[in-house]
Every structure is written in C-alpha cells, then in structure tokens.
Design a protein around this motif. Structure first.
Motif, PDB file in Angstrom:
ATOM      1  N   ALA A 121      14.666 -17.123   4.144  1.00  0.00           N
ATOM      2  CA  ALA A 121      15.420 -16.732   5.350  1.00  0.00           C
ATOM      3  C   ALA A 121      15.509 -17.884   6.344  1.00  0.00           C
ATOM      4  CB  ALA A 121      14.799 -15.497   5.989  1.00  0.00           C
ATOM      5  N   THR A 122      15.369 -19.113   5.863  1.00  0.00           N
ATOM      6  CA  THR A 122      15.548 -20.252   6.768  1.00  0.00           C
ATOM      7  C   THR A 122      17.025 -20.579   6.953  1.00  0.00           C
ATOM      8  OG1 THR A 122      15.210 -21.704   4.872  1.00  0.00           O
ATOM      9  CG2 THR A 122      13.308 -21.325   6.309  1.00  0.00           C
ATOM     10  N   SER A 123      17.893 -20.044   6.085  1.00  0.00           N
ATOM     11  CA  SER A 123      19.331 -20.271   6.273  1.00  0.00           C
ATOM     12  C   SER A 123      20.131 -19.198   5.550  1.00  0.00           C
ATOM     13  CB  SER A 123      19.751 -21.671   5.801  1.00  0.00           C
ATOM     14  OG  SER A 123      19.818 -21.725   4.391  1.00  0.00           O
ATOM     15  N   GLY A 124      21.446 -19.221   5.727  1.00  0.00           N
ATOM     16  CA  GLY A 124      22.368 -18.413   4.946  1.00  0.00           C
ATOM     17  C   GLY A 124      22.172 -16.907   5.057  1.00  0.00           C
ATOM     18  N   ILE A 125      22.268 -16.239   3.904  1.00  0.00           N
ATOM     19  CA  ILE A 125      22.214 -14.778   3.852  1.00  0.00           C
ATOM     20  C   ILE A 125      20.851 -14.265   4.322  1.00  0.00           C
ATOM     21  CG2 ILE A 125      22.236 -12.810   2.252  1.00  0.00           C
ATOM     22  CD1 ILE A 125      24.283 -14.477   0.536  1.00  0.00           C
ATOM     23  N   GLY A 126      19.783 -14.931   3.892  1.00  0.00           N
ATOM     24  CA  GLY A 126      18.440 -14.501   4.292  1.00  0.00           C
ATOM     25  C   GLY A 126      18.229 -14.589   5.795  1.00  0.00           C
ATOM     26  N   GLY A 172      10.369 -19.574   3.434  1.00  0.00           N
ATOM     27  CA  GLY A 172      11.291 -20.648   3.095  1.00  0.00           C
ATOM     28  C   GLY A 172      10.435 -21.905   3.162  1.00  0.00           C
ATOM     29  N   ARG A 173      10.967 -22.997   2.639  1.00  0.00           N
ATOM     30  CA  ARG A 173      10.137 -24.216   2.617  1.00  0.00           C
ATOM     31  C   ARG A 173      10.329 -25.085   3.847  1.00  0.00           C
ATOM     32  NH1 ARG A 173      12.860 -26.072  -2.719  1.00  0.00           N
ATOM     33  NH2 ARG A 173      14.505 -25.209  -1.387  1.00  0.00           N
ATOM     34  N   ARG A 174      11.480 -24.987   4.500  1.00  0.00           N
ATOM     35  CA  ARG A 174      11.772 -25.895   5.618  1.00  0.00           C
ATOM     36  C   ARG A 174      11.229 -25.331   6.931  1.00  0.00           C
ATOM     37  NH1 ARG A 174      18.050 -26.309   4.409  1.00  0.00           N
ATOM     38  NH2 ARG A 174      17.571 -24.151   3.835  1.00  0.00           N
ATOM     39  N   SER A 180      23.073 -22.441 -15.964  1.00  0.00           N
ATOM     40  CA  SER A 180      21.675 -22.147 -15.612  1.00  0.00           C
ATOM     41  C   SER A 180      21.618 -21.086 -14.511  1.00  0.00           C
ATOM     42  CB  SER A 180      20.949 -23.421 -15.170  1.00  0.00           C
ATOM     43  OG  SER A 180      21.612 -24.026 -14.067  1.00  0.00           O
ATOM     44  N   TYR A 181      22.501 -21.201 -13.533  1.00  0.00           N
ATOM     45  CA  TYR A 181      22.538 -20.234 -12.424  1.00  0.00           C
ATOM     46  C   TYR A 181      22.885 -18.842 -12.957  1.00  0.00           C
ATOM     47  CZ  TYR A 181      23.910 -18.381  -7.791  1.00  0.00           C
ATOM     48  OH  TYR A 181      24.031 -17.641  -6.642  1.00  0.00           O
ATOM     49  N   THR A 182      23.906 -18.774 -13.823  1.00  0.00           N
ATOM     50  CA  THR A 182      24.352 -17.491 -14.362  1.00  0.00           C
ATOM     51  C   THR A 182      23.276 -16.857 -15.235  1.00  0.00           C
ATOM     52  OG1 THR A 182      26.627 -18.251 -14.290  1.00  0.00           O
ATOM     53  CG2 THR A 182      26.166 -16.363 -15.708  1.00  0.00           C
ATOM     54  N   ASP A 194      29.977 -17.960   2.592  1.00  0.00           N
ATOM     55  CA  ASP A 194      29.985 -19.284   3.227  1.00  0.00           C
ATOM     56  C   ASP A 194      28.606 -19.623   3.795  1.00  0.00           C
ATOM     57  OD1 ASP A 194      30.793 -21.682   4.175  1.00  0.00           O
ATOM     58  OD2 ASP A 194      32.126 -20.892   5.726  1.00  0.00           O
ATOM     59  N   THR A 195      27.783 -20.220   2.962  1.00  0.00           N
ATOM     60  CA  THR A 195      26.432 -20.613   3.364  1.00  0.00           C
ATOM     61  C   THR A 195      26.184 -22.071   2.945  1.00  0.00           C
ATOM     62  OG1 THR A 195      25.296 -20.146   1.286  1.00  0.00           O
ATOM     63  CG2 THR A 195      25.664 -18.263   2.779  1.00  0.00           C
ATOM     64  N   PRO A 196      25.085 -22.649   3.432  1.00  0.00           N
ATOM     65  CA  PRO A 196      24.776 -24.039   3.035  1.00  0.00           C
ATOM     66  C   PRO A 196      24.564 -24.226   1.536  1.00  0.00           C
ATOM     67  CG  PRO A 196      23.572 -23.446   5.020  1.00  0.00           C
ATOM     68  CD  PRO A 196      24.217 -22.176   4.520  1.00  0.00           C
TER      69      PRO A 196
HETATM   70  N1  LIG Z   1      26.476 -18.362  -0.997  1.00  0.00           N
HETATM   71  C1  LIG Z   1      27.023 -17.725  -2.035  1.00  0.00           C
HETATM   72  O1  LIG Z   1      28.229 -17.862  -2.328  1.00  0.00           O
HETATM   73  C2  LIG Z   1      26.174 -16.786  -2.850  1.00  0.00           C
HETATM   74  C3  LIG Z   1      26.838 -15.929  -3.749  1.00  0.00           C
HETATM   75  C4  LIG Z   1      26.075 -15.072  -4.521  1.00  0.00           C
HETATM   76  C5  LIG Z   1      24.706 -15.058  -4.403  1.00  0.00           C
HETATM   77  N2  LIG Z   1      24.082 -15.908  -3.523  1.00  0.00           N
HETATM   78  C6  LIG Z   1      22.626 -15.847  -3.458  1.00  0.00           C
HETATM   79  O2  LIG Z   1      22.222 -15.586  -2.141  1.00  0.00           O
HETATM   80  C7  LIG Z   1      20.879 -16.045  -1.981  1.00  0.00           C
HETATM   81  C8  LIG Z   1      20.794 -16.815  -0.671  1.00  0.00           C
HETATM   82  O3  LIG Z   1      21.583 -17.975  -0.784  1.00  0.00           O
HETATM   83  P1  LIG Z   1      22.498 -18.514   0.411  1.00  0.00           P
HETATM   84  O4  LIG Z   1      23.883 -18.525  -0.088  1.00  0.00           O
HETATM   85  O5  LIG Z   1      22.172 -17.810   1.647  1.00  0.00           O
HETATM   86  O6  LIG Z   1      22.039 -20.045   0.415  1.00  0.00           O
HETATM   87  P2  LIG Z   1      21.177 -20.910   1.450  1.00  0.00           P
HETATM   88  O7  LIG Z   1      21.775 -20.854   2.802  1.00  0.00           O
HETATM   89  O8  LIG Z   1      21.003 -22.222   0.787  1.00  0.00           O
HETATM   90  O9  LIG Z   1      19.791 -20.135   1.518  1.00  0.00           O
HETATM   91  C9  LIG Z   1      18.875 -20.171   0.464  1.00  0.00           C
HETATM   92  C10 LIG Z   1      17.515 -19.778   1.007  1.00  0.00           C
HETATM   93  O10 LIG Z   1      16.585 -19.765  -0.082  1.00  0.00           O
HETATM   94  C11 LIG Z   1      15.472 -20.535   0.304  1.00  0.00           C
HETATM   95  N3  LIG Z   1      14.830 -21.134  -0.856  1.00  0.00           N
HETATM   96  C12 LIG Z   1      15.380 -21.898  -1.830  1.00  0.00           C
HETATM   97  N4  LIG Z   1      14.441 -22.308  -2.688  1.00  0.00           N
HETATM   98  C13 LIG Z   1      13.265 -21.802  -2.240  1.00  0.00           C
HETATM   99  C14 LIG Z   1      11.929 -21.875  -2.688  1.00  0.00           C
HETATM  100  N5  LIG Z   1      11.588 -22.570  -3.796  1.00  0.00           N
HETATM  101  N6  LIG Z   1      10.974 -21.228  -1.995  1.00  0.00           N
HETATM  102  C15 LIG Z   1      11.292 -20.529  -0.877  1.00  0.00           C
HETATM  103  N7  LIG Z   1      12.534 -20.418  -0.405  1.00  0.00           N
HETATM  104  C16 LIG Z   1      13.512 -21.056  -1.079  1.00  0.00           C
HETATM  105  C17 LIG Z   1      16.016 -21.584   1.255  1.00  0.00           C
HETATM  106  O11 LIG Z   1      14.978 -22.030   2.110  1.00  0.00           O
HETATM  107  P3  LIG Z   1      14.273 -23.486   2.016  1.00  0.00           P
HETATM  108  O12 LIG Z   1      15.281 -24.448   1.499  1.00  0.00           O
HETATM  109  O13 LIG Z   1      13.841 -23.716   3.428  1.00  0.00           O
HETATM  110  O14 LIG Z   1      13.130 -23.283   1.082  1.00  0.00           O
HETATM  111  C18 LIG Z   1      17.021 -20.760   2.041  1.00  0.00           C
HETATM  112  O15 LIG Z   1      16.386 -20.066   3.084  1.00  0.00           O
HETATM  113  C19 LIG Z   1      20.557 -16.871  -3.217  1.00  0.00           C
HETATM  114  O16 LIG Z   1      19.769 -16.108  -4.097  1.00  0.00           O
HETATM  115  C20 LIG Z   1      21.915 -17.136  -3.820  1.00  0.00           C
HETATM  116  O17 LIG Z   1      21.854 -17.340  -5.205  1.00  0.00           O
HETATM  117  C21 LIG Z   1      24.799 -16.757  -2.733  1.00  0.00           C
END
Ligand SMILES: NC(=O)c1ccc[n+]([C@@H]2O[C@H](COP(=O)([O-])OP(=O)(O)OC[C@H]3O[C@@H](n4cnc5c(N)ncnc54)[C@H](OP(=O)(O)O)[C@@H]3O)[C@@H](O)[C@H]2O)c1
Length: 301
Positions: free
Chosen positions: A54-59, A77-79, A195-197, A230-232
C-alpha cells in the motif's frame, strides 16, 4: 501493450458494481489504537484492515479509502519513505493507519507484519493481499530465471504467505474477509506477459482452495481482478526519453485501444471502491470467485 482478447467463462467472471453499499459485516475488533477513526463512523468503523503493498497505486488508494470509512489500517511495502507518507496522509485526514516495512517474498517478514497488525489493532477483520509487480514485456523463452522467480515469489508465493499467516487469526476469532488483487490476466493475456499471467492464474486456484477450506470458518476469500489501471506499475513499460506528458498520452492511447468499454484506464480509487464493496456484507454470499473489474476490457473481441 496490444489488444489480446479471449473468450472468458461467464461462470468464473463476474462484473462488480462498486457504489452505494452499506455495512461492513465482518467480525468486530476491539483494539486500543484507532479510536478516532472508529468514533468517526463509516462502513468499516471499528474494523481492522491489513493491506500488503500500500505504498502506491491500488493498495495506497485502498488504505486511504478503508481509513476514510473508519477502519484501522495496517499496511506494508518495502519503500519506507512512501509508507510513512501514506501513514501521515491518512492520519492528517483523521484516519488511523500504521505502516510496517515488510517484503512479501520473505516468510519471516510477512508473519511478523501480520502479527504486528493484529497486536497493534487487536484483531484482523479484512485482509487485502495486493502487493504485486510486473516486468517489461519479454517473450517466455527470453525471461531470465531471476525475473521469473521475482514475479512468482511476489505475485503468487507472496499471496500464499499472507494467507498462511492471516487465516489462523481469522479462524481464531470466528471469521473475516480475505481479498487478493488478481488481474484481468487471470483470464487472458498478451505477448510478453508470460510470467505475470502464470502467477495471476495461480491466484484463481489459490483463492478457490482457500475459499472452500475456510467457508466453514466464516471466512470469505475473493480475488479482485482489475483491468488496466493507471498506477506506477505501468512505468516498467515506459520507453526511454518520453516526457511525463508524452507518457501520459501513450498510456491514454493504449487504453483507448485496449479497453473496449470505457476506452480509458481505471483510476486506483475505482479499484479501491471495488475492494471496499467486495469486503462488505453486500457480497456476503460471495467466495472463491475472481471478480473482474475491467471497464469492458475483456468484453470485446
Ligand atoms: N495497474 C494495473 O494495470 C493492474 C492491473 C491488474 C492488476 N494489478 C495488480 O494490482 C496490484 C497493485 O499494483 P498497482 O498497479 O497498484 O502497482 P504499484 O503502484 O506498483 O503498487 C504495487 C505495490 O506492491 C508493493 N510491492 C511490490 N513488491 C513488494 C514486495 N516484495 N513486498 C512488499 N510489497 C511489495 C509496492 O510497494 P514497494 O515497492 O514499496 O514494496 C506497491 O505498494 C498488483 O498485484 C498488480 O499486479 C494492477
């Protein structure tokens, strides 16, 4: 970022509406911290919500939204700098949140994170296992073993670890709701996302198994499957040399081509509101499913 449509089983994919819902319907939690949030009321007043990533994006958007609805939110989150900033943002708005640094690839850190959230807030009502990563598009035969392991250990093993340490707490207090952030890639893919899929497909099965095992314990387990948001996370695909404005235009162009319905990406807040809805008693009969929220991305051919 091509189109890549595929027929999707209607029995497994259910579109969710995310508005106008009331009542949390998860077991209550009595904790010492978080009094202010509970006093303010809201759908999640008095509830403890744990979120990974939850440091960015959806979380991040989900942490803000759950806290605005009265929840006490423990997130990781790690950051650290971003984690502290989200914590401060929530507290400045009158909510309650605690950031705990944890890497979901590390069993000891996940166990410690879950236990600390339970200790801090006195229980666990809702978990949103959301942390995930994506890598630049790469054909399967060119994916390095390290990249594969990084995606798998974050996007599926990390979910397993979270479930492993959350479920005993929920069973011990009579129930709860576990959400997992999956993806539209649980149902269809495009070249370069092997790999993601593969990891996101794994989410479907893990959620089904955990749902069956835990239904008798009053625990629902559901995957929220977002479409393009639309996330990082999307920045791994950003070509070198683009200005921020050019990159925004490129993402908008891609979304207009790829999302047949709304022809745009979702905002993280739209996924957060879907998560709040799915965790609420309006979905009390929902478990074991992966709920697609994709703006019509998979509906088109
Ligand atoms: N954006 C899209 O289009 C989309 C579509 C479908 C599904 N999703 C899914 O939505 C979820 C959230 O992604 P997002 O789009 O919001 O991307 P994001 O903004 O990059 O957020 C990803 C979050 O996961 C954390 N994270 C990543 N690796 C980690 C680790 N090893 N340990 C702890 N935390 C970790 C990051 O925090 P730190 O880097 O600080 O650790 C960050 O808070 C993911 O599961 C992604 O696959 C996204």
């Amino acid at each position: 970022m091509g189109r890549g449509k595929r027929a999707v089983s209607r029995r497994r994919v259910i579109g969710a509406a995310a508005a106008g819902l009331a009542g949390a319907g998860v077991p209550g939690a009595a904790g010492a911290a978080g009094g202010r949030a509970a006093e303010r009321g809201g759908r999640y007043a008095g509830k403890t919500v744990l979120i990974t990533g939850a440091t960015s994006g959806i979380g991040r958007a989900a942490a803000v939204a759950f806290a605005a609805e009265g929840a006490r939110v423990g997130f990781c989150g790690r950051r650290e700098r971003l984690g502290r900033a989200v914590e401060e943002e929530i507290r400045a708005a009158g909510g309650e949140a605690t950031y705990i640094r944890a890497d979901v690839r590390r069993p000891d850190e996940v166990e410690d994170f879950v236990n600390r959230v339970v200790r801090t807030y006195g229980g666990l009502d809702v978990a949103l296992n959301n942390a995930g990563i994506q890598k630049p598009f790469t054909d399967v035969h060119e994916v390095t073993v390290q990249e594969w392991d990084d995606v798998a250990s974050t996007n599926i093993r990390g979910i397993f670890l979270a479930l492993k340490y959350e479920i005993p707490h929920m069973r011990g207090r009579g129930g709860g709701v576990i959400l997992v952030t999956g993806s539209s890639n649980q149902f269809a893919t495009r070249p370069g996302l092997g790999s993601y899929t593969a990891a996101k497909n794994g989410v479907s099965g893990l959620v089904q198994a955990a749902a069956l095992e835990n239904a008798p314990h009053n625990i629902r387990v559901v995957a929220l499957a977002p479409g393009m948001t639309d996330t990082p996370m999307l920045d791994v695909h950003r070509p070198d040399g683009l200005t921020d404005e050019q990159w925004a235009q490129e993402k908008a162009r891609f979304a207009a081509l790829g999302v047949d319905g709304f022809k745009r990406m979702a905002r993280p807040e739209e996924m957060a509101s879907a998560a709040l809805a799915l965790a609420s008693p309006d979905f009390a009969f929902q478990t074991g499913a992966s709920v697609l929220v994709d703006g019509g991305q998979l509906a088109g051919l």
